[in-house]
Design an enzyme around this catalytic site. Structure first.
Site, PDB file in Angstrom:
ATOM      1  N   TRP A 166       0.799  -1.225   0.000  1.00  0.00           N
ATOM      2  CA  TRP A 166       0.000   0.000   0.000  1.00  0.00           C
ATOM      3  C   TRP A 166       0.835   1.281   0.000  1.00  0.00           C
ATOM      4  O   TRP A 166       0.274   2.371  -0.038  1.00  0.00           O
ATOM      5  CB  TRP A 166      -0.921   0.020   1.234  1.00  0.00           C
ATOM      6  CG  TRP A 166      -0.239  -0.457   2.499  1.00  0.00           C
ATOM      7  CD1 TRP A 166      -0.383  -1.693   3.063  1.00  0.00           C
ATOM      8  CD2 TRP A 166       0.693   0.255   3.321  1.00  0.00           C
ATOM      9  NE1 TRP A 166       0.404  -1.798   4.191  1.00  0.00           N
ATOM     10  CE2 TRP A 166       1.084  -0.609   4.370  1.00  0.00           C
ATOM     11  CE3 TRP A 166       1.250   1.536   3.284  1.00  0.00           C
ATOM     12  CZ2 TRP A 166       1.993  -0.243   5.365  1.00  0.00           C
ATOM     13  CZ3 TRP A 166       2.162   1.904   4.268  1.00  0.00           C
ATOM     14  CH2 TRP A 166       2.527   1.026   5.287  1.00  0.00           C
ATOM     15  N   LYS A 190      -3.417  -8.079  -7.607  1.00  0.00           N
ATOM     16  CA  LYS A 190      -4.133  -7.907  -6.335  1.00  0.00           C
ATOM     17  C   LYS A 190      -3.497  -6.765  -5.555  1.00  0.00           C
ATOM     18  O   LYS A 190      -2.403  -6.869  -5.020  1.00  0.00           O
ATOM     19  CB  LYS A 190      -4.109  -9.177  -5.476  1.00  0.00           C
ATOM     20  CG  LYS A 190      -5.184  -9.076  -4.386  1.00  0.00           C
ATOM     21  CD  LYS A 190      -4.900  -9.829  -3.129  1.00  0.00           C
ATOM     22  CE  LYS A 190      -4.063  -9.157  -2.110  1.00  0.00           C
ATOM     23  NZ  LYS A 190      -4.554  -7.899  -1.533  1.00  0.00           N
ATOM     24  N   GLU A 266      10.008  -8.999  -3.441  1.00  0.00           N
ATOM     25  CA  GLU A 266      10.667  -7.750  -3.054  1.00  0.00           C
ATOM     26  C   GLU A 266      10.148  -7.434  -1.663  1.00  0.00           C
ATOM     27  O   GLU A 266       8.970  -7.097  -1.507  1.00  0.00           O
ATOM     28  CB  GLU A 266      10.305  -6.610  -4.013  1.00  0.00           C
ATOM     29  CG  GLU A 266      10.752  -6.815  -5.451  1.00  0.00           C
ATOM     30  CD  GLU A 266      12.248  -6.812  -5.630  1.00  0.00           C
ATOM     31  OE1 GLU A 266      12.985  -6.498  -4.672  1.00  0.00           O
ATOM     32  OE2 GLU A 266      12.701  -7.150  -6.730  1.00  0.00           O
ATOM     33  N   CYS A 267      10.997  -7.579  -0.663  1.00  0.00           N
ATOM     34  CA  CYS A 267      10.483  -7.517   0.713  1.00  0.00           C
ATOM     35  C   CYS A 267      11.030  -6.335   1.505  1.00  0.00           C
ATOM     36  O   CYS A 267      11.392  -5.323   0.934  1.00  0.00           O
ATOM     37  CB  CYS A 267      10.754  -8.849   1.401  1.00  0.00           C
ATOM     38  SG  CYS A 267       9.951 -10.227   0.552  1.00  0.00           S
ATOM     39  N   CYS A 301      10.239   0.759   1.800  1.00  0.00           N
ATOM     40  CA  CYS A 301      11.070  -0.431   2.020  1.00  0.00           C
ATOM     41  C   CYS A 301      12.554  -0.099   2.114  1.00  0.00           C
ATOM     42  O   CYS A 301      13.292  -0.743   2.835  1.00  0.00           O
ATOM     43  CB  CYS A 301      10.821  -1.423   0.897  1.00  0.00           C
ATOM     44  SG  CYS A 301      11.053  -0.703  -0.729  1.00  0.00           S
ATOM     45  N   LYS A 351       1.650   0.145  15.969  1.00  0.00           N
ATOM     46  CA  LYS A 351       2.885  -0.651  15.880  1.00  0.00           C
ATOM     47  C   LYS A 351       4.111   0.280  15.909  1.00  0.00           C
ATOM     48  O   LYS A 351       5.075   0.038  16.626  1.00  0.00           O
ATOM     49  CB  LYS A 351       2.853  -1.473  14.584  1.00  0.00           C
ATOM     50  CG  LYS A 351       3.989  -2.432  14.436  1.00  0.00           C
ATOM     51  CD  LYS A 351       3.799  -3.300  13.198  1.00  0.00           C
ATOM     52  CE  LYS A 351       5.146  -3.639  12.599  1.00  0.00           C
ATOM     53  NZ  LYS A 351       5.105  -4.059  11.228  1.00  0.00           N
ATOM     54  N   GLU A 400      12.131  -3.946  11.106  1.00  0.00           N
ATOM     55  CA  GLU A 400      11.621  -2.917  10.205  1.00  0.00           C
ATOM     56  C   GLU A 400      10.427  -2.222  10.872  1.00  0.00           C
ATOM     57  O   GLU A 400       9.411  -2.863  11.146  1.00  0.00           O
ATOM     58  CB  GLU A 400      11.169  -3.561   8.880  1.00  0.00           C
ATOM     59  CG  GLU A 400      10.765  -2.526   7.854  1.00  0.00           C
ATOM     60  CD  GLU A 400      10.231  -3.149   6.558  1.00  0.00           C
ATOM     61  OE1 GLU A 400       9.476  -4.125   6.634  1.00  0.00           O
ATOM     62  OE2 GLU A 400      10.576  -2.626   5.487  1.00  0.00           O
TER      63      GLU A 400
HETATM   64  P1  NAD Z   1       2.163  -7.184   3.442  1.00  0.00           P
HETATM   65  O1  NAD Z   1       3.185  -8.242   3.252  1.00  0.00           O
HETATM   66  O2  NAD Z   1       1.334  -7.225   4.661  1.00  0.00           O
HETATM   67  O3  NAD Z   1       1.132  -7.167   2.223  1.00  0.00           O
HETATM   68  C1  NAD Z   1       1.564  -7.115   0.888  1.00  0.00           C
HETATM   69  C2  NAD Z   1       0.524  -7.771   0.011  1.00  0.00           C
HETATM   70  O4  NAD Z   1       0.409  -9.150   0.374  1.00  0.00           O
HETATM   71  C3  NAD Z   1      -0.883  -7.167   0.158  1.00  0.00           C
HETATM   72  O5  NAD Z   1      -1.492  -7.122  -1.103  1.00  0.00           O
HETATM   73  C4  NAD Z   1      -1.578  -8.166   1.063  1.00  0.00           C
HETATM   74  O6  NAD Z   1      -2.986  -8.196   0.913  1.00  0.00           O
HETATM   75  C5  NAD Z   1      -0.953  -9.480   0.625  1.00  0.00           C
HETATM   76  N1  NAD Z   1      -1.019 -10.512   1.662  1.00  0.00           N
HETATM   77  C6  NAD Z   1      -1.043 -10.336   3.009  1.00  0.00           C
HETATM   78  N2  NAD Z   1      -1.154 -11.532   3.633  1.00  0.00           N
HETATM   79  C7  NAD Z   1      -1.199 -12.475   2.650  1.00  0.00           C
HETATM   80  C8  NAD Z   1      -1.328 -13.896   2.661  1.00  0.00           C
HETATM   81  N3  NAD Z   1      -1.435 -14.573   3.803  1.00  0.00           N
HETATM   82  N4  NAD Z   1      -1.315 -14.529   1.477  1.00  0.00           N
HETATM   83  C9  NAD Z   1      -1.227 -13.847   0.311  1.00  0.00           C
HETATM   84  N5  NAD Z   1      -1.139 -12.522   0.242  1.00  0.00           N
HETATM   85  C10 NAD Z   1      -1.110 -11.830   1.400  1.00  0.00           C
HETATM   86  O7  NAD Z   1       2.948  -5.817   3.286  1.00  0.00           O
HETATM   87  P2  NAD Z   1       2.381  -4.343   3.402  1.00  0.00           P
HETATM   88  O8  NAD Z   1       2.083  -4.117   4.845  1.00  0.00           O
HETATM   89  O9  NAD Z   1       1.303  -4.108   2.408  1.00  0.00           O
HETATM   90  O10 NAD Z   1       3.654  -3.485   2.918  1.00  0.00           O
HETATM   91  C11 NAD Z   1       4.714  -3.248   3.747  1.00  0.00           C
HETATM   92  C12 NAD Z   1       5.879  -4.167   3.439  1.00  0.00           C
HETATM   93  O11 NAD Z   1       6.196  -4.098   2.044  1.00  0.00           O
HETATM   94  C13 NAD Z   1       7.135  -3.735   4.143  1.00  0.00           C
HETATM   95  O12 NAD Z   1       7.764  -4.852   4.709  1.00  0.00           O
HETATM   96  C14 NAD Z   1       7.987  -3.137   3.036  1.00  0.00           C
HETATM   97  O13 NAD Z   1       9.350  -3.150   3.277  1.00  0.00           O
HETATM   98  C15 NAD Z   1       7.594  -3.954   1.877  1.00  0.00           C
HETATM   99  N6  NAD Z   1       7.904  -3.268   0.604  1.00  0.00           N
HETATM  100  C16 NAD Z   1       8.954  -3.712  -0.146  1.00  0.00           C
HETATM  101  C17 NAD Z   1       9.300  -3.073  -1.343  1.00  0.00           C
HETATM  102  C18 NAD Z   1      10.449  -3.563  -2.188  1.00  0.00           C
HETATM  103  O14 NAD Z   1      10.522  -3.178  -3.357  1.00  0.00           O
HETATM  104  N7  NAD Z   1      11.342  -4.390  -1.673  1.00  0.00           N
HETATM  105  C19 NAD Z   1       8.543  -1.967  -1.778  1.00  0.00           C
HETATM  106  C20 NAD Z   1       7.466  -1.542  -0.995  1.00  0.00           C
HETATM  107  C21 NAD Z   1       7.154  -2.215   0.191  1.00  0.00           C
END
Ligand code: NAD
Length: 498
Positions: A166, A190, A266-267, A301, A351, A400
């Site tokens: 998001w 999604k 990408e985490c 991130c 958080k 993080e």
């Molecule tokens: P999140 O992992 O909670 O959610 C990301 C996506 O995964 C959302 O669309 C969510 O609905 C989906 N999701 C959640 N639980 C799931 C499940 N059990 N099964 C399948 N899909 C599921 O992350 P967030 O809170 O939306 O974003 C923050 C994280 O994203 C941070 O850790 C940040 O570092 C990372 N991020 C990384 C990059 C990068 O390029 N490396 C860029 C932006 C954000």
């Protein structure tokens, strides 16, 4: 482009939200008929009701993506023709900059100025860049003898599931759509449940640009239902995911337990900013360091959340950083003067505040901020927060936070700086500041991160790959032609001549 308060308010008041799923070129309700509220985090009020897709809707979207892929309407189109459609798409996004910017500012609480000047222009740039690249890339011929011809060709992988976060709603969609569509795939996107609106509008614009129906489908909904269904679907050939390491790990499991679909992750990150004692221009370092941690409220991130600074310059630098940070006004995301908008949601704000409490409990020295602010608005605002005297073992240095919280850690020598920088499970990005080119090169090589920026805070641009080492990433890169690897299979065609 006019960016004053009145113009922005006018755009916001005239918005028409797209709230249904987008499947096979049409907006449709979820099969279950269920919806969920999307919220405006700047005041905690519901903005709209969004179709809540689950496995049934994902099945329909994947079926549509699969059928259109197999028909070859897009996958077999010449790269030059795909380029033209995607260039139209980029033009339409650009034309609708204000609308998309306001959608992201409203739903994600991001400062409108950033959305107008960074998020949407980079979204346009990303689609355009991949469109322009795709009819200029050549395949290969292997060095065979005269009786054979070995062709090494790239083909689209097929149906791509894209699951995104998001924090940069339109831009993260573009990072996936640009290379996936340019290389000829069909996509099921999604969006994060907090931010569906710009993704739905982008899909509508893509079809208006000439993308055949069914090539791009959007299934808004929750991770455990819609996200998981996409991850486990046996007709999905690849999932490209950006989000937390914890959820990224689940996609590897979904793949292992279904069809071994390709997974690219990408985490998260806990990126260091290393400042050596030889830097003459501490003002410049301070400016970059503040931007690195407070841009996008620290919900980034690659946020430079650990300031690893030589003891000799620490106090002088911190003094500058604190002074500059006070200029980062927290406020209404739709106000063009706002530099820090709201956290994405209440639970996330809580958080972030709990990490601030953890920092205090572990005896880090709070030198700025530390509080929720503007609570009367009903929004989830946290002020810029800086800790000094942080030990790298503390929770605020290891985990993080994804908020506007900077941890300052001092060091004595280069070896210690490298050890501190690398002492993390993450490896997404790093910045380093030095006036000595030898030190710059040595450190850039020694730091285990996907992107190391020198004398600036930067993720590079569309021409450079972006992704993480260690638990920050897996299986590929976003951006540059390197992103095409995620979305293509390599095929060998071996011919024998008589
Ligand atoms: P999140 O992992 O909670 O959610 C990301 C996506 O995964 C959302 O669309 C969510 O609905 C989906 N999701 C959640 N639980 C799931 C499940 N059990 N099964 C399948 N899909 C599921 O992350 P967030 O809170 O939306 O974003 C923050 C994280 O994203 C941070 O850790 C940040 O570092 C990372 N991020 C990384 C990059 C990068 O390029 N490396 C860029 C932006 C954000």
């Amino acid at each position: 482009m006019k960016m004053d308060k009145a113009t922005i308010a006018d755009v916001a008041s005239k918005l028409k939200f797209r709230t249904q799923a987008f499947i096979n070129g049409k907006f449709v309700d979820a099969v279950s008929g269920r919806t969920f509220p999307t919220e405006k985090p700047a005041n905690g009020q519901a903005l709209a009701q969004i179709a809540e897709c689950d496995e049934k809707d994902v099945n329909l979207a994947v079926q549509s993506a699969r059928e259109t892929f197999e028909k070859g309407l897009w996958s077999q189109m010449s790269p030059a023709d795909r380029k033209h459609v995607l260039l139209n798409f980029a033009d339409l996004i650009e034309k609708n900059t204000m609308e998309l910017a306001v959608l992201d500012a409203l739903e994600a609480g991001k400062p409108i100025t950033d959305c107008i000047t960074i998020d949407v222009p980079e979204t346009v740039d990303c689609i355009r860049w991949h469109a322009e690249a795709v009819d200029k890339l050549y395949d290969q011929i292997s060095p065979t003898g005269p009786d054979n011809l070995g062709l090494i060709v790239r083909e689209p992988i097929g149906v791509v599931g894209a699951v995104i976060p998001w924090n940069f709603p339109a831009l993260m969609a573009a990072w996936k759509l640009g290379p996936a569509l340019a290389t000829g795939n069909s996509v099921v996107l999604k969006p994060a449940e907090q931010t569906s609106l710009s993704a739905l509008r982008l899909a509508e614009l893509a079809v208006e640009a000439g993308l055949p129906d069914g090539i791009l489908n959007v299934v808004p909904g929750f991770g455990e239902t819609a996200g998981q269904a996409l991850g486990r679907h046996t007709a999905v050939d690849a999932v490209t995911f950006t989000g937390s390491t914890e959820v990224g790990r689940m996609f590897l499991k979904y793949s292992a337990e279904s069809n071994l679909k390709r997974i690219v992750l990408e985490c998260g990150g806990k990126s260091p900013q290393i400042v050596m004692a030889d830097v003459a221009n501490l003002d410049s370092v301070a400016e970059h360091a503040v931007n690195a941690i407070f841009w996008n409220m620290g919900e980034n991130c690659s946020a430079g959340s650990r300031l690893i600074v030589h003891k000799k310059v620490k106090d002088a630098l911190l003094e500058r950083i604190v002074k500059l940070s006070k200029q980062w006004t927290v406020g209404d995301p739709l106000d063009p003067a706002t530099k820090i908008g709201s956290m994405i949601e209440k639970a996330h704000m809580e958080k972030v505040l709990s990490y601030i409490e953890a920092g205090k409990a572990e005896d880090a020295n709070l030198v700025l901020g530390g509080n929720r602010v503007l609570a009367d608005s009903g929004g989830y605002f946290v002020e810029p927060t800086i800790f000094d005297n942080v030990d790298n073992k503390m929770k605020i240095a290891q985990e993080e936070i994804f908020g506007p919280v900077l941890a300052t850690i001092a060091f004595d020598d280069e070896e210690q700086a490298i050890a501190l920088a690398n002492n993390t499970t993450y490896g997404l990005a790093a910045s380093l500041y030095t006036d000595n080119v030898n030190v710059a090169h040595r450190l850039a090589r020694a730091i285990k991160a996907g992107t190391v920026s020198v004398n600036c805070y930067s993720e590079g641009d569309m021409t450079t790959p972006f992704g993480g080492f260690k638990q920050s990433g897996f299986g590929g890169r976003d951006n540059a032609v390197h992103a095409h690897d995620q979305y293509t299979e390599i095929k060998t065609i071996w011919m024998q001549f008589s």
